[in-house]
Design a protein around this motif. Sequence first.
Motif, PDB file in Angstrom:
ATOM      1  N   ARG A   1       0.887  -1.309   0.192  1.00 12.79           N
ATOM      2  CA  ARG A   1       0.215   0.035  -0.017  1.00 12.79           C
ATOM      3  C   ARG A   1       0.776   1.439  -0.102  1.00 12.79           C
ATOM      4  NH1 ARG A   1      -5.072  -0.726   0.558  1.00 12.79           N
ATOM      5  NH2 ARG A   1      -6.062  -2.717   0.755  1.00 12.79           N
ATOM      6  N   LEU A   2       1.918   1.278   0.674  1.00 16.46           N
ATOM      7  CA  LEU A   2       3.237   2.455   0.372  1.00 16.46           C
ATOM      8  C   LEU A   2       3.262   2.636  -0.917  1.00 16.46           C
ATOM      9  CD1 LEU A   2       4.712   4.427   1.848  1.00 16.46           C
ATOM     10  CD2 LEU A   2       6.393   2.615   2.364  1.00 16.46           C
ATOM     11  N   LEU A   3       3.599   1.457  -1.390  1.00 16.34           N
ATOM     12  CA  LEU A   3       4.068   1.638  -2.907  1.00 16.34           C
ATOM     13  C   LEU A   3       3.014   2.033  -3.796  1.00 16.34           C
ATOM     14  CD1 LEU A   3       6.257   0.913  -5.100  1.00 16.34           C
ATOM     15  CD2 LEU A   3       5.385  -1.159  -5.292  1.00 16.34           C
ATOM     16  N   ALA A   4       1.865   1.711  -3.672  1.00 19.38           N
ATOM     17  CA  ALA A   4       0.436   2.236  -4.398  1.00 19.38           C
ATOM     18  C   ALA A   4       0.654   3.796  -3.948  1.00 19.38           C
ATOM     19  CB  ALA A   4      -0.483   1.422  -3.982  1.00 19.38           C
ATOM     20  N   ALA A   5       0.875   4.326  -2.731  1.00 18.57           N
ATOM     21  CA  ALA A   5       0.498   5.584  -2.393  1.00 18.57           C
ATOM     22  C   ALA A   5       1.594   6.348  -3.224  1.00 18.57           C
ATOM     23  CB  ALA A   5       0.738   5.976  -0.866  1.00 18.57           C
ATOM     24  N   ILE A   6       3.026   5.977  -3.240  1.00 23.70           N
ATOM     25  CA  ILE A   6       3.979   6.666  -3.843  1.00 23.70           C
ATOM     26  C   ILE A   6       3.520   6.785  -5.455  1.00 23.70           C
ATOM     27  CG2 ILE A   6       6.309   6.784  -4.678  1.00 23.70           C
ATOM     28  CD1 ILE A   6       7.050   5.318  -1.895  1.00 23.70           C
ATOM     29  N   ALA A   7       3.302   5.478  -5.948  1.00 20.56           N
ATOM     30  CA  ALA A   7       2.870   5.563  -7.338  1.00 20.56           C
ATOM     31  C   ALA A   7       1.799   6.492  -7.760  1.00 20.56           C
ATOM     32  CB  ALA A   7       2.515   4.056  -7.935  1.00 20.56           C
ATOM     33  N   GLU A   8       0.689   6.381  -7.034  1.00 17.35           N
ATOM     34  CA  GLU A   8      -0.392   7.275  -7.172  1.00 17.35           C
ATOM     35  C   GLU A   8      -0.028   8.791  -6.996  1.00 17.35           C
ATOM     36  OE1 GLU A   8      -4.990   7.805  -5.511  1.00 17.35           O
ATOM     37  OE2 GLU A   8      -3.516   6.431  -4.616  1.00 17.35           O
ATOM     38  N   ASP A   9       0.929   9.146  -6.067  1.00 15.06           N
ATOM     39  CA  ASP A   9       1.267  10.655  -5.925  1.00 15.06           C
ATOM     40  C   ASP A   9       2.283  10.967  -7.276  1.00 15.06           C
ATOM     41  OD1 ASP A   9       0.088  11.123  -3.861  1.00 15.06           O
ATOM     42  OD2 ASP A   9       2.138  11.047  -2.589  1.00 15.06           O
ATOM     43  N   GLY A  10       2.635  10.153  -8.143  1.00 16.95           N
ATOM     44  CA  GLY A  10       3.605  10.518  -9.368  1.00 16.95           C
ATOM     45  C   GLY A  10       5.018  10.835  -8.999  1.00 16.95           C
ATOM     46  N   CYS A  11       5.290  10.771  -7.726  1.00 15.21           N
ATOM     47  CA  CYS A  11       7.001  11.118  -7.410  1.00 15.21           C
ATOM     48  C   CYS A  11       7.857  10.323  -8.341  1.00 15.21           C
ATOM     49  CB  CYS A  11       7.229  10.887  -5.780  1.00 15.21           C
ATOM     50  SG  CYS A  11       5.918  11.468  -4.888  1.00 15.21           S
ATOM     51  N   LEU A  12       7.875   9.253  -8.489  1.00 12.09           N
ATOM     52  CA  LEU A  12       8.856   8.370  -8.937  1.00 12.09           C
ATOM     53  C   LEU A  12       7.941   7.837 -10.408  1.00 12.09           C
ATOM     54  CD1 LEU A  12      10.142   6.232  -6.128  1.00 12.09           C
ATOM     55  CD2 LEU A  12      11.110   8.394  -7.232  1.00 12.09           C
ATOM     56  N   PRO A  13       8.471   8.407 -11.633  1.00  5.86           N
ATOM     57  CA  PRO A  13       7.606   8.163 -12.928  1.00  5.86           C
ATOM     58  C   PRO A  13       7.635   6.477 -13.231  1.00  5.86           C
ATOM     59  CG  PRO A  13       9.067  10.074 -13.089  1.00  5.86           C
ATOM     60  CD  PRO A  13       9.283   9.540 -11.791  1.00  5.86           C
ATOM     61  N   PHE A  14       8.878   6.168 -12.884  1.00  2.58           N
ATOM     62  CA  PHE A  14       9.027   4.386 -13.117  1.00  2.58           C
ATOM     63  C   PHE A  14       7.795   3.631 -12.287  1.00  2.58           C
ATOM     64  CE2 PHE A  14      12.078   5.136 -10.322  1.00  2.58           C
ATOM     65  CZ  PHE A  14      11.966   4.094  -9.226  1.00  2.58           C
ATOM     66  N   LEU A  15       7.040   4.109 -11.540  1.00  2.00           N
ATOM     67  CA  LEU A  15       6.445   3.572 -10.520  1.00  2.00           C
ATOM     68  C   LEU A  15       4.732   3.759 -10.822  1.00  2.00           C
ATOM     69  CD1 LEU A  15       7.997   4.093  -7.083  1.00  2.00           C
ATOM     70  CD2 LEU A  15       8.128   1.855  -8.584  1.00  2.00           C
ATOM     71  N   ARG A  16       4.749   4.571 -11.670  1.00  2.00           N
ATOM     72  CA  ARG A  16       3.146   4.811 -12.181  1.00  2.00           C
ATOM     73  C   ARG A  16       2.330   3.851 -12.584  1.00  2.00           C
ATOM     74  NH1 ARG A  16       4.834  10.626 -15.068  1.00  2.00           N
ATOM     75  NH2 ARG A  16       5.352  11.847 -13.168  1.00  2.00           N
ATOM     76  N   ALA A  17       3.151   2.607 -12.959  1.00  2.00           N
ATOM     77  CA  ALA A  17       2.338   1.780 -13.701  1.00  2.00           C
ATOM     78  C   ALA A  17       1.634   0.938 -12.535  1.00  2.00           C
ATOM     79  CB  ALA A  17       3.378   0.808 -14.378  1.00  2.00           C
ATOM     80  N   PHE A  18       2.114   1.151 -11.247  1.00  2.00           N
ATOM     81  CA  PHE A  18       1.508   0.195 -10.064  1.00  2.00           C
ATOM     82  C   PHE A  18       0.453   1.045  -9.263  1.00  2.00           C
ATOM     83  CE2 PHE A  18       6.160  -0.792 -10.468  1.00  2.00           C
ATOM     84  CZ  PHE A  18       5.929  -1.999 -10.818  1.00  2.00           C
ATOM     85  N   THR A  19      -0.009   2.175  -9.803  1.00  8.52           N
ATOM     86  CA  THR A  19      -1.231   2.979  -9.420  1.00  8.52           C
ATOM     87  C   THR A  19      -2.380   1.896  -9.591  1.00  8.52           C
ATOM     88  OG1 THR A  19       0.016   4.941 -10.164  1.00  8.52           O
ATOM     89  CG2 THR A  19      -2.334   4.945  -9.529  1.00  8.52           C
ATOM     90  N   PRO A  20      -3.176   1.974  -8.329  1.00  9.50           N
ATOM     91  CA  PRO A  20      -4.397   1.050  -8.471  1.00  9.50           C
ATOM     92  C   PRO A  20      -5.393   1.741  -9.126  1.00  9.50           C
ATOM     93  CG  PRO A  20      -4.102   1.956  -6.208  1.00  9.50           C
ATOM     94  CD  PRO A  20      -2.823   2.404  -6.937  1.00  9.50           C
ATOM     95  N   GLU A  21      -6.490   1.016  -9.678  1.00 11.88           N
ATOM     96  CA  GLU A  21      -7.640   1.816 -10.436  1.00 11.88           C
ATOM     97  C   GLU A  21      -8.289   2.774  -9.703  1.00 11.88           C
ATOM     98  OE1 GLU A  21      -9.679  -1.359 -12.067  1.00 11.88           O
ATOM     99  OE2 GLU A  21      -8.144  -2.096 -13.398  1.00 11.88           O
ATOM    100  N   THR A  22      -8.725   2.257  -8.504  1.00 10.12           N
ATOM    101  CA  THR A  22      -9.148   3.045  -7.463  1.00 10.12           C
ATOM    102  C   THR A  22      -8.652   3.023  -6.188  1.00 10.12           C
ATOM    103  OG1 THR A  22     -10.793   1.554  -6.813  1.00 10.12           O
ATOM    104  CG2 THR A  22     -11.571   2.861  -8.493  1.00 10.12           C
TER     105      THR A  22
END
Length: 683
Positions: free
Chosen positions: A404-425
């Motif tokens: 869930r921490l990784l999902a929160a970082i991905a949702e914020d868009g801080c690290l562009p290479f993690l944006r693929a791990f953003t949950p749908e909702t």
Amino acid sequence: MKTEAGEAKIQKMERYFRMNDRPLCTTTLRLNSVSCDQSDVGGNLSLGTSCTDGTGPTASSSVILNKYDGGGKTIRGELSEDRDADDKADLTADGERKLGTVNGVFLPCLQNILGVILFIRLPFITGQAGCFLASLMLVICFTATFTTSLSLSALVTNGSIQAGGPYYIISRNLGVEIGGALGALFYLGTTVAASMYVLGAVEAFQEGFGVKNLFRHDVQVISLVIMSQLAVVVGVGPRFVAITAPIFLSVVVISILCIIVGLLLFALDLWTGKLMFLHQNMYDENFAPNYTPDLETGRTPTFFSLLGLLFPSFTGIMAGSNRSAVLKNSSESIPTGTISAIFATTGLYFLFVSLLSSTLSNDILLENKLVVADIAFPHPIIVKAGIIMSSLGAALQCLTGASRLLAAIAEDGCLPFLRAFTPETPSANPVKAIIVTWLIASLFTIAGNIDFITPIITMFFLMMYCGINFCCFLMGFLKAPGFRPTFKYFHYKPSFFGFCWCLGLAIMINWFTVALSFLFLGMLSVYVAANGARKQWGDVGQGVLFSLGKFAVSSLSDKGDMHPKNWRPQVLSVIDTDEHGYPIKPHMLRLTAQMKKGYGVTMVLGRIIGSTLDKLAVERAGITRKILTQFMREEESHCYVDVSVSHGCMSEYIWAAALHSGLGPLRPNSILLAWPEDWKMEY
């Protein structure tokens, strides 16, 4: 008469909603249909309020008065409001009831702190370092966690905390660059902690049930299988993890009670368990350190290596803040639950060190890492099962929190290479993040022994503790207007002490790992600054720059007039623009940009003829400012651009601009003007 009474009731309800609405709320009175005659008044009057202030969920209320009966019957009114707003606020996005202080913070912290280190490494640490130095280690760890918990309490009482816990706090206060980098370290630390717990469960199973060396690399293979099963459980959803957590914690508490009772009975010669009375401590041999090579790793530990081995057991203080999104009142629950858990578990650790050192011999502490199970009353199987279940429960918590921490970082868009791990909702289970977390955690289980990975966990969490303390120190020291914590025991001096303590502790444990951690932090920060999302979170970096700028300008003013050797051209360039906002003479901007090599302050001032009361003129000024700023950026000149609206003559305008531009000694000493075409008309 009844119609007048009904109107009075409507007015009363209207005043009620006006008094109780939040800011920027609008009240509307809607008349659906009204037809009046001598015998019948019918219709629906609807009074509605809706809040769109953007500070919280949209709330709505309505008052409906059904039709008046002309036959003299009593007016029937129906009041329909969102009276269940508080109940809805107590539910998560999944519709589950939010957690309080005990279930949401205190018990999860206990479950993570009272883990594998307590059961299978604390006896070894006590035997190697002795009672005195082992107690000193507990004091050092307690100081680091307690000061960090004070800073964490101040930060969480300063506003609402969303998903991400400590990452959310640091990123919103220290900026997206440092927040994203520290968040990545915190994620890795939590993920590696899951590997540590799984390896601890495998070690307890093999040592406790005598099934060691089944085949080559059996520890790694069994750990990978268990990690895969835990990942499947986490992938099903956090509900199962929340349901099983109290069961695992209950087994841990029972195991601790069995160990304490067994040690007391062993000291009274009433119980031996699987030990013998010759294993008793007869000559206070556990007071002084006795550093001997470890039978499994072959390494001879030192004080700081043992401290690095012990510290991961104190990293569980973040378990409550990791659940900030599902807490009913995070600003109250996190400080109370975290600090209470720290004191309770630290006292328990001191009790264990005291009982182990005063009861058991040094040889048995060094040779038998499961000695607490062998001495447990009434049977060792209880503690062995408790160690395995506590380790698996803590591993589940780590996998859930890390994903869930990784999902929160991905949702914020801080690290562009993690944006693929953003949950749908936001409420969806982050399946992609769980898969990545499982892969990383499985990779570290290949180490095969928790002694090899605990230093990594220690470094990552100490870096996070440093970030929390430093963040709180800056906010308090700079007296940021937006930092008003309700935690009454806050002061920035303990936060600064906690930052220095954690940083010094990390350096003393392993300076090389600290250097690698800072290198990793620096690389991630540069990457985020270059490629990450631009966030306007009002971080403390702006406050730091403001304080430094204020101090620099004040110091420069105290120096008096600028010495000729330090004189620099500080140019004020006055630019005329057309009706579309473009400069009439763009070569003036190029000439201004070429003067940047003087390393002075460059100011560009655009002029629009008109009145400040004219809305169109003010809008033109905003457009012109953007156009002039873009021109100067294309010329690669960093300058200060502003546009003013004036209807006076040019000479008065230039004189006023020269007097009122700049700040203190940073005022224009040179003015650049275009050659006027008509002196009388323009000046």
